[in-house]
Write an enzyme that holds these catalytic residues in place. Structure first.
Site, PDB file in Angstrom:
ATOM      1  N   GLY A  58       4.286  -7.681 -10.945  1.00  0.00           N
ATOM      2  CA  GLY A  58       3.912  -8.590  -9.914  1.00  0.00           C
ATOM      3  C   GLY A  58       5.029  -9.568  -9.546  1.00  0.00           C
ATOM      4  O   GLY A  58       6.199  -9.635 -10.339  1.00  0.00           O
ATOM      5  N   CYS A  85       6.705  -5.177 -16.673  1.00  0.00           N
ATOM      6  CA  CYS A  85       7.273  -6.110 -16.070  1.00  0.00           C
ATOM      7  C   CYS A  85       6.473  -7.318 -16.219  1.00  0.00           C
ATOM      8  O   CYS A  85       6.321  -7.881 -17.308  1.00  0.00           O
ATOM      9  CB  CYS A  85       7.394  -5.447 -14.600  1.00  0.00           C
ATOM     10  SG  CYS A  85       8.808  -6.550 -13.931  1.00  0.00           S
ATOM     11  N   TYR A  86       6.040  -7.792 -14.853  1.00  0.00           N
ATOM     12  CA  TYR A  86       5.007  -9.209 -15.106  1.00  0.00           C
ATOM     13  C   TYR A  86       4.157  -9.088 -16.064  1.00  0.00           C
ATOM     14  O   TYR A  86       3.898 -10.151 -16.844  1.00  0.00           O
ATOM     15  CB  TYR A  86       4.652  -9.316 -13.916  1.00  0.00           C
ATOM     16  CG  TYR A  86       3.547 -10.588 -13.639  1.00  0.00           C
ATOM     17  CD1 TYR A  86       4.227 -11.869 -13.517  1.00  0.00           C
ATOM     18  CD2 TYR A  86       2.311 -10.665 -13.904  1.00  0.00           C
ATOM     19  CE1 TYR A  86       3.505 -13.188 -13.545  1.00  0.00           C
ATOM     20  CE2 TYR A  86       1.572 -11.595 -14.219  1.00  0.00           C
ATOM     21  CZ  TYR A  86       2.053 -12.932 -14.105  1.00  0.00           C
ATOM     22  OH  TYR A  86       1.198 -13.936 -13.937  1.00  0.00           O
ATOM     23  N   HIS A 180      10.279  -0.210 -15.215  1.00  0.00           N
ATOM     24  CA  HIS A 180       9.087   0.210 -14.503  1.00  0.00           C
ATOM     25  C   HIS A 180       8.830   1.535 -15.077  1.00  0.00           C
ATOM     26  O   HIS A 180       9.657   2.454 -14.405  1.00  0.00           O
ATOM     27  CB  HIS A 180       9.222   0.034 -13.158  1.00  0.00           C
ATOM     28  CG  HIS A 180       8.944  -1.444 -12.501  1.00  0.00           C
ATOM     29  ND1 HIS A 180       7.961  -1.748 -12.153  1.00  0.00           N
ATOM     30  CD2 HIS A 180       9.988  -2.547 -12.528  1.00  0.00           C
ATOM     31  CE1 HIS A 180       7.796  -3.176 -12.060  1.00  0.00           C
ATOM     32  NE2 HIS A 180       9.010  -3.296 -11.968  1.00  0.00           N
ATOM     33  N   GLU A 182       6.631   3.646 -14.082  1.00  0.00           N
ATOM     34  CA  GLU A 182       5.635   4.406 -12.959  1.00  0.00           C
ATOM     35  C   GLU A 182       6.731   4.768 -11.949  1.00  0.00           C
ATOM     36  O   GLU A 182       6.160   5.781 -11.149  1.00  0.00           O
ATOM     37  CB  GLU A 182       4.741   3.288 -12.560  1.00  0.00           C
ATOM     38  CG  GLU A 182       5.304   2.137 -11.577  1.00  0.00           C
ATOM     39  CD  GLU A 182       5.463   0.927 -12.504  1.00  0.00           C
ATOM     40  OE1 GLU A 182       6.092   1.191 -13.696  1.00  0.00           O
ATOM     41  OE2 GLU A 182       5.475  -0.291 -12.068  1.00  0.00           O
ATOM     42  N   GLY A 235      -9.563  18.001  11.698  1.00  0.00           N
ATOM     43  CA  GLY A 235      -8.415  18.906  11.340  1.00  0.00           C
ATOM     44  C   GLY A 235      -7.255  18.220  10.327  1.00  0.00           C
ATOM     45  O   GLY A 235      -6.411  19.056  10.058  1.00  0.00           O
ATOM     46  N   GLY A 236      -7.561  16.953  10.352  1.00  0.00           N
ATOM     47  CA  GLY A 236      -6.524  16.469   9.369  1.00  0.00           C
ATOM     48  C   GLY A 236      -6.875  16.783   7.892  1.00  0.00           C
ATOM     49  O   GLY A 236      -7.978  17.278   7.690  1.00  0.00           O
ATOM     50  N   ASP A 238      -7.751  15.072   5.287  1.00  0.00           N
ATOM     51  CA  ASP A 238      -8.920  14.285   4.506  1.00  0.00           C
ATOM     52  C   ASP A 238     -10.148  14.788   5.366  1.00  0.00           C
ATOM     53  O   ASP A 238     -11.151  15.436   4.380  1.00  0.00           O
ATOM     54  CB  ASP A 238      -8.912  12.776   4.633  1.00  0.00           C
ATOM     55  CG  ASP A 238      -7.644  12.354   4.134  1.00  0.00           C
ATOM     56  OD1 ASP A 238      -6.971  12.841   3.240  1.00  0.00           O
ATOM     57  OD2 ASP A 238      -7.430  11.129   4.418  1.00  0.00           O
ATOM     58  N   SER A 239     -10.436  15.076   6.575  1.00  0.00           N
ATOM     59  CA  SER A 239     -11.889  15.608   6.802  1.00  0.00           C
ATOM     60  C   SER A 239     -11.750  16.811   6.638  1.00  0.00           C
ATOM     61  O   SER A 239     -13.185  17.506   6.538  1.00  0.00           O
ATOM     62  CB  SER A 239     -11.912  15.134   8.239  1.00  0.00           C
ATOM     63  OG  SER A 239     -11.064  15.809   9.121  1.00  0.00           O
ATOM     64  N   SER A 240     -10.952  17.714   6.499  1.00  0.00           N
ATOM     65  CA  SER A 240     -10.777  19.118   6.273  1.00  0.00           C
ATOM     66  C   SER A 240     -11.350  19.341   4.841  1.00  0.00           C
ATOM     67  O   SER A 240     -12.310  20.288   4.678  1.00  0.00           O
ATOM     68  CB  SER A 240      -9.622  19.958   6.638  1.00  0.00           C
ATOM     69  OG  SER A 240      -9.152  19.793   7.941  1.00  0.00           O
ATOM     70  N   LYS A 380      -3.890  10.568  -1.933  1.00  0.00           N
ATOM     71  CA  LYS A 380      -3.810  11.561  -1.106  1.00  0.00           C
ATOM     72  C   LYS A 380      -3.226  13.067  -2.066  1.00  0.00           C
ATOM     73  O   LYS A 380      -3.818  14.168  -1.617  1.00  0.00           O
ATOM     74  CB  LYS A 380      -2.639  11.358  -0.411  1.00  0.00           C
ATOM     75  CG  LYS A 380      -2.519  11.931   0.960  1.00  0.00           C
ATOM     76  CD  LYS A 380      -3.654  11.791   2.003  1.00  0.00           C
ATOM     77  CE  LYS A 380      -3.249  12.607   3.488  1.00  0.00           C
ATOM     78  NZ  LYS A 380      -4.361  12.041   4.238  1.00  0.00           N
TER      79      LYS A 380
END
Ligand code: XMP
Length: 524
Positions: A58, A85-86, A180, A182, A235-236, A238-240, A380
């Protein structure tokens, strides 16, 4: 069916720009996790029943008044905790260690020496020094440092400038690292996170695409019963994926409305119908609304205004179609986990709106539909994996992001049909060349932009006075910042030649060499 949510990790967010990366690494280790703001209600932490907790980094300093302390409940639950870290400094402060500003911030690569044979770092190393100690190449970014160990804790890592770069109380399974883990710059970072969730927290790796699909299907069936569900298919990605998932779960109870706004890429409308209606057998209503959009956009040249017109008209048309259907009770949306985090907000998050992003699928105000959001828990990259698991073609699942307003924000100023047609051809040449040169996946997003200025050119048969196309390709991990992609000159040369030779309406091609910031990825 394995319970994919049985073992889970809680990530407490202290405002680091890397918090979502922690979550992604934990998910990659096959374990479900969620991110909560560091000031979330104590009850929420208890109710989550985590098998382990990770405290993020942070921007605050533990040494100042405005600091966010670690809530007591984190340690009262008696589950393993990893502070990063923080998160490490806050843990040190909680247990009475000393944390102080170091004077000089440390930012960048560092070499860490592992010490004390901790369970967390044991056997994980990039190199071994002359004395046989394991060394790790890591990424550091901090101003404060821990000056003295809290009582009961031992040293597990150190660097030259941070003698206490990690500590642990192994009996209580409490660990802390200054670097870090990650970020991919810390080469063995994933191994360390894996070690924490698999060995220290003893989580099973149940969070896998096949299990996610099965669990989501079961939960959708349970949620909607025999009701009809409506989905705005764009057609993107996510909606697909939502369409494919719901189709598998509830078959013909799913009705998709696909509004072709005339601002899609070359052949996109037909492709969507081909994949969903023809191959998968999904009920898709295609609405050809090009003319309506062109009419509404006539004379509108301000980018924000264009977004509003396109978004507003979309909702109107979608509602109009939906009203023709009987008995619809649910609206499906492709909301993904980063949207959930963003709208939940956090005491530490200070987002700044640069562009009003319009995403297809706003809830029609007075339609009284309940929401089905089967991707709410997914990042995603997980949506893509799930899409593949559901059998969607790679070309659909791996596609670069495409903005809701489509070519509407890639035609500068007023949108006209002939501009959209020209842009579609140029964009298609650029994208297909990227694909055939195996460069498509080397960049995060690539597209062509139509510039409504005219420039003089000379072609084989004489003078040409026509428009300009700009090519844009960027590399980014989060789309918040981006570098322009250094595509090979020979490649750009080939694309430029093809565009000018094959499209009479273009006289000149330019390549955009602006980073974000100061530019944005889209031109409008
Ligand atoms: P910018 O241009 O803000 O873009 O740097 C960042 C990412 O967001 C996408 N983008 C949009 N997506 N509606 C969307 O759904 C929009 O209005 C919109 N504007 C930009 C852009 O393509 C990039 O991936």
């Amino acid at each position: 069916m394995p319970d994919i949510h049985n073992h889970k990790i809680l990530i407490l967010d202290f405002g680091s720009q890397f918090t979502q990366l922690i979550a992604r690494r934990v998910r990659e280790a096959g374990v479900y996790c969620e991110i909560y703001a560091c000031d979330v209600a104590v009850q929420a932490i208890t109710d989550f029943q985590p098998r382990g907790i990770i405290l993020s980094g942070g921007p605050e300093s533990v040494a100042t008044e405005s600091r966010h302390p670690v809530p007591d409940v984190v340690f009262d639950l008696n589950v393993p905790v990893l502070g990063i870290c923080y998160g490490m400094q806050a843990m040190a402060a909680h247990f009475g260690g000393e944390v102080a500003p170091h004077g000089k911030s440390e930012f960048g690569y560092a070499t860490v020496r592992a010490r004390g044979h901790s369970k967390l770092l044991k056997g994980i190393q990039d190199q071994v020094n002359d004395e046989g100690h394991g060394l790790l190449d890591v990424w550091m970014s901090h101003g404060d440092r821990v000056e003295s160990l809290p009582e009961g804790f031992k040293l597990i890592a150190s660097t030259e400038s941070a003698p206490i770069a990690g500590f642990a109380n192994e009996d209580r399974k409490l660990y802390a690292l200054q670097f870090h883990v990650e970020v991919t710059h810390t080469k063995r970072g994933s191994d360390i996170i894996n070690r924490f969730v698999a060995d220290v927290c003893e989580c099973n790796a149940e969070w896998q695409p096949a299990g996610i699909v099965d669990a989501s299907i079961a939960s959708v069936k349970d949620q909607v019963g025999s009701d009809t569900v409506l989905l705005a298919l764009s057609g993107g990605v996510d909606s697909s994926v939502v369409a494919a998932m719901l189709h598998k779960a509830i078959g013909s109870q799913l009705v998709c409305v696909f509004v072709d706004n005339g601002l899609l890429r070359l052949g996109e409308g037909d492709q969507v119908m081909e994949t969903f209606a023809k191959s998968l057998g999904v009920r898709v209503i295609r609405v050809n609304a090009e003319q309506e959009f062109l009419d509404a956009l006539q004379g509108v040249d301000d980018p924000e205004q264009k977004r509003k017109v396109i978004g507003g008209l979309f909702i109107q048309i979608f509602e109009r179609e939906a009203r023709k259907l009987e008995g619809v009770k649910w609206l499906a949306q492709g909301t993904i986990y980063p949207d959930v985090i963003e709208s939940a907000g956090s005491a530490t998050g200070k987002a700044h709106v640069i562009k009003s992003h319009h995403n297809v699928g706003g809830l029609p105000a007075d339609m009284k539909l309940s929401l089905v959001e089967p991707l709410r828990e997914l990042f995603k990259d997980e949506v893509r994996k799930v899409g593949r698991e559901l059998g969607l073609p790679d070309a659909m699942v791996d596609r670069h992001p495409f903005p809701g307003p489509g070519l509407g924000v890639r035609i500068l100023g007023e949108v006209r049909k002939e501009y959209a047609d020209t842009l579609r051809l140029a964009d298609d040449i650029f994208i297909s060349e990227l694909r055939s040169h195996n460069l498509y996946h080397e960049v995060s997003q690539a597209f062509a932009v139509f510039l409504p200025v005219k420039s003089v050119g000379v072609t084989g048969d004489g003078r040409r006075y026509a428009h300009v196309i700009s090519l844009r390709a960027v590399e980014t991990s989060d789309f918040m910042t981006a570098n322009w992609a250094h595509l090979p000159h020979e490649f750009l040369d080939q694309v430029s030649r093809r565009i000018i030779n094959e499209i009479d309406a273009v006289a000149r091609v330019v390549y955009d060499i602006s980073g974000k910031p100061p530019a944005t990825i889209e031109w409008e």
